[in-house]
Design a protein around this motif. Structure first.
Motif: not given
Length: 58
Positions: A3-22
């Motif tokens: 994915p484009p870098p901005e989408h990757l950041r959004e996905e990672v931030a979203y999942l890290a926030y809700y699931l507390h994954w590294g």
């Protein structure tokens, strides 16, 4: 598919926030698998926000 870098950041931030994954775990996921988790968390949040429980199936 990468994915484009901005989408990757959004996905990672979203999942890290809700699931507390590294970060490493999230970055090593295939894009489609990560997207599936994003969709599922969003679905659960929608159910919670509509007042239909904790978002769990059933």
């Amino acid at each position: 598919m990468t994915p484009p870098p901005e989408h990757l950041r959004e996905e990672v931030a979203y999942l890290a926030y809700y699931l507390h994954w590294g970060l490493e775990d999230l970055l090593h996921m295939e894009h489609e698998v990560r997207r599936q988790y994003v969709r599922e968390v969003a679905r659960m949040n929608t159910r919670i926000n509509r007042g239909s429980g904790y978002g769990w199936p059933g």
